[in-house]
Design a protein around this motif. Structure first.
Motif, PDB file in Angstrom:
ATOM      1  N   ASN A 122       0.945  -1.023   0.074  1.00  0.00           N
ATOM      2  CA  ASN A 122      -0.065   0.009   0.024  1.00  0.00           C
ATOM      3  C   ASN A 122       0.940   1.342   0.008  1.00  0.00           C
ATOM      4  OD1 ASN A 122      -2.412  -1.498   0.114  1.00  0.00           O
ATOM      5  ND2 ASN A 122      -2.570  -1.347   2.086  1.00  0.00           N
ATOM      6  N   PHE A 123       2.094   1.257   0.821  1.00  0.00           N
ATOM      7  CA  PHE A 123       2.774   2.381   0.923  1.00  0.00           C
ATOM      8  C   PHE A 123       3.587   2.566  -0.458  1.00  0.00           C
ATOM      9  CE2 PHE A 123       7.000   4.442   1.673  1.00  0.00           C
ATOM     10  CZ  PHE A 123       6.497   5.574   2.153  1.00  0.00           C
ATOM     11  N   GLN A 124       3.903   1.743  -1.193  1.00  0.00           N
ATOM     12  CA  GLN A 124       4.581   1.716  -2.501  1.00  0.00           C
ATOM     13  C   GLN A 124       3.758   2.217  -3.494  1.00  0.00           C
ATOM     14  OE1 GLN A 124       7.805   1.345  -3.200  1.00  0.00           O
ATOM     15  NE2 GLN A 124       7.794   0.883  -1.079  1.00  0.00           N
ATOM     16  N   GLU A 125       2.430   1.907  -3.571  1.00  0.00           N
ATOM     17  CA  GLU A 125       1.239   2.495  -4.269  1.00  0.00           C
ATOM     18  C   GLU A 125       0.845   4.040  -3.884  1.00  0.00           C
ATOM     19  OE1 GLU A 125      -2.021  -0.136  -3.666  1.00  0.00           O
ATOM     20  OE2 GLU A 125      -1.258  -1.615  -4.933  1.00  0.00           O
TER      21      GLU A 125
ATOM     22  N   LYS B  70       1.239   8.787  -5.648  1.00  0.00           N
ATOM     23  CA  LYS B  70       0.217   9.707  -5.601  1.00  0.00           C
ATOM     24  C   LYS B  70       0.578  11.027  -4.730  1.00  0.00           C
ATOM     25  CE  LYS B  70      -3.044   5.803  -5.772  1.00  0.00           C
ATOM     26  NZ  LYS B  70      -3.929   5.070  -5.026  1.00  0.00           N
ATOM     27  N   THR B  71       0.762  10.626  -3.570  1.00  0.00           N
ATOM     28  CA  THR B  71       1.129  11.696  -2.679  1.00  0.00           C
ATOM     29  C   THR B  71       2.585  11.995  -1.891  1.00  0.00           C
ATOM     30  OG1 THR B  71       0.188  10.580  -0.598  1.00  0.00           O
ATOM     31  CG2 THR B  71      -1.386  11.705  -2.009  1.00  0.00           C
ATOM     32  N   PHE B  72       3.205  10.554  -1.621  1.00  0.00           N
ATOM     33  CA  PHE B  72       4.615  10.674  -1.099  1.00  0.00           C
ATOM     34  C   PHE B  72       5.582  10.954  -2.279  1.00  0.00           C
ATOM     35  CE2 PHE B  72       8.290   8.929   0.776  1.00  0.00           C
ATOM     36  CZ  PHE B  72       8.155   9.310   2.281  1.00  0.00           C
TER      37      PHE B  72
ATOM     38  N   PHE C 284       8.083   1.949   6.334  1.00  0.00           N
ATOM     39  CA  PHE C 284       6.694   2.626   6.494  1.00  0.00           C
ATOM     40  C   PHE C 284       5.899   1.636   5.858  1.00  0.00           C
ATOM     41  CE2 PHE C 284       9.860   5.935   7.026  1.00  0.00           C
ATOM     42  CZ  PHE C 284       9.213   6.496   8.224  1.00  0.00           C
ATOM     43  N   GLY C 285       4.428   1.507   6.313  1.00  0.00           N
ATOM     44  CA  GLY C 285       3.639   0.798   5.763  1.00  0.00           C
ATOM     45  C   GLY C 285       2.156   1.729   5.769  1.00  0.00           C
ATOM     46  N   ILE C 286       1.318   1.307   4.972  1.00  0.00           N
ATOM     47  CA  ILE C 286      -0.087   2.104   5.205  1.00  0.00           C
ATOM     48  C   ILE C 286      -1.242   1.012   5.183  1.00  0.00           C
ATOM     49  CG2 ILE C 286      -1.483   3.266   3.935  1.00  0.00           C
ATOM     50  CD1 ILE C 286       0.528   5.056   2.673  1.00  0.00           C
ATOM     51  N   LYS C 287      -1.839   1.219   6.106  1.00  0.00           N
ATOM     52  CA  LYS C 287      -3.150   0.248   6.151  1.00  0.00           C
ATOM     53  C   LYS C 287      -4.499   1.008   5.854  1.00  0.00           C
ATOM     54  CE  LYS C 287      -3.653   1.397  11.193  1.00  0.00           C
ATOM     55  NZ  LYS C 287      -3.418   0.916  12.473  1.00  0.00           N
ATOM     56  N   LYS C 288      -5.201   0.185   4.921  1.00  0.00           N
ATOM     57  CA  LYS C 288      -6.549   0.844   4.222  1.00  0.00           C
ATOM     58  C   LYS C 288      -7.549   0.130   5.128  1.00  0.00           C
ATOM     59  CE  LYS C 288      -4.026   1.980  -0.152  1.00  0.00           C
ATOM     60  NZ  LYS C 288      -4.282   1.508  -1.481  1.00  0.00           N
ATOM     61  N   THR C 289      -8.482   1.208   5.462  1.00  0.00           N
ATOM     62  CA  THR C 289      -9.908   0.568   6.224  1.00  0.00           C
ATOM     63  C   THR C 289     -11.040   1.319   5.536  1.00  0.00           C
ATOM     64  OG1 THR C 289      -8.281   0.306   8.120  1.00  0.00           O
ATOM     65  CG2 THR C 289     -10.698   0.257   8.358  1.00  0.00           C
TER      66      THR C 289
END
Length: 219
Positions: A21-24, A28-30, A168-173
């Motif tokens: 998710n972080f790589q995606e 976009k924003t990072f 870093f990682g991103i969790k999507k909920t």
């Protein structure tokens, strides 16, 4: 049967998904350049002290760009439990910059503060505001992380590693949005795009963590 997870340990599949998710999101924003963020055992020992305080990691930006991008960096301070609640207060010093060789910035806290302020301007969309998605950074990226003493104790003391890395990682909920029904007529979710003027509300508690563990519907 899979091995029982240790306290604060992420399941392997979840960690892999967060990284994906972080790589995606980077597309976009990072738009920052990442460099290794390392916490060394010697630094950890100095930060926790005799009371085994927790460690708070603040994100910052370097004052110079590399390859046309700002460079993300991080600083660590000791954070102690204030009172009987879950409020943790930071010691101003010592403060260390977390790179390949941790650097003591205790005599230069002004530089640390300026670096953190630069990051927060990026996070709020003030820096590189023309980049698509800049306005949404504040909803995705935090100011800092309060690391638990359990995970640090496990890595440094139980496993005796000399250094650890912070990635870093991103969790999507999926969350809920609640509004009135336009013109008192039910519409499908797919057809609700023209209801931008309706007030949206959200005061829900996601399950997990807010679940009734005794409920037959949560078994």
């Amino acid at each position: 049967m899979s091995n029982k997870l240790k306290r604060d340990q992420l399941p392997a599949k979840k960690a892999k998904n967060w990284s994906k998710n972080f790589q995606e999101e980077k597309a976009k924003t990072f738009n920052l350049k990442l460099t290794p963020i390392i916490l060394q055992k010697e630094t950890y020992k100095l930060l926790i002290g005799e009371n085994e305080n927790r460690v708070r990691v603040y994100l910052g930006l370097e004052d110079k760009k590399e390859d046309g991008k700002y460079v993300l960096c991080a600083y660590a301070v000791s954070s102690f439990l204030l009172g009987s609640g879950d409020v943790y207060a930071d010691y101003e010093t010592p403060v260390y910059k977390l790179k390949a060789e941790n650097e003591d910035f205790s005599d230069n806290t002004e530089a640390v503060i300026e670096s953190i302020r630069r990051y927060r301007k990026w996070r709020s969309g003030e820096i590189d505001a023309e980049v698509e998605g800049a306005a949404f950074r504040q909803y995705i990226y935090p100011n800092a992380y309060l690391l638990t003493k359990f995970e640090l104790h496990e890595l440094f003391n139980s496993q005796n590693h000399s250094q650890i890395k912070i990635e870093f990682g991103i969790k999507k909920t999926m969350d809920v949005m609640i509004s009135a029904v336009a013109d008192q007529r039910l519409k499908s979710t797919e057809d609700s795009g023209g209801e931008e003027d309706l007030e949206q509300f959200n005061n829900s508690g996601l399950c997990p963590p807010y679940c009734d563990e005794r409920s037959i519907y949560n078994s």
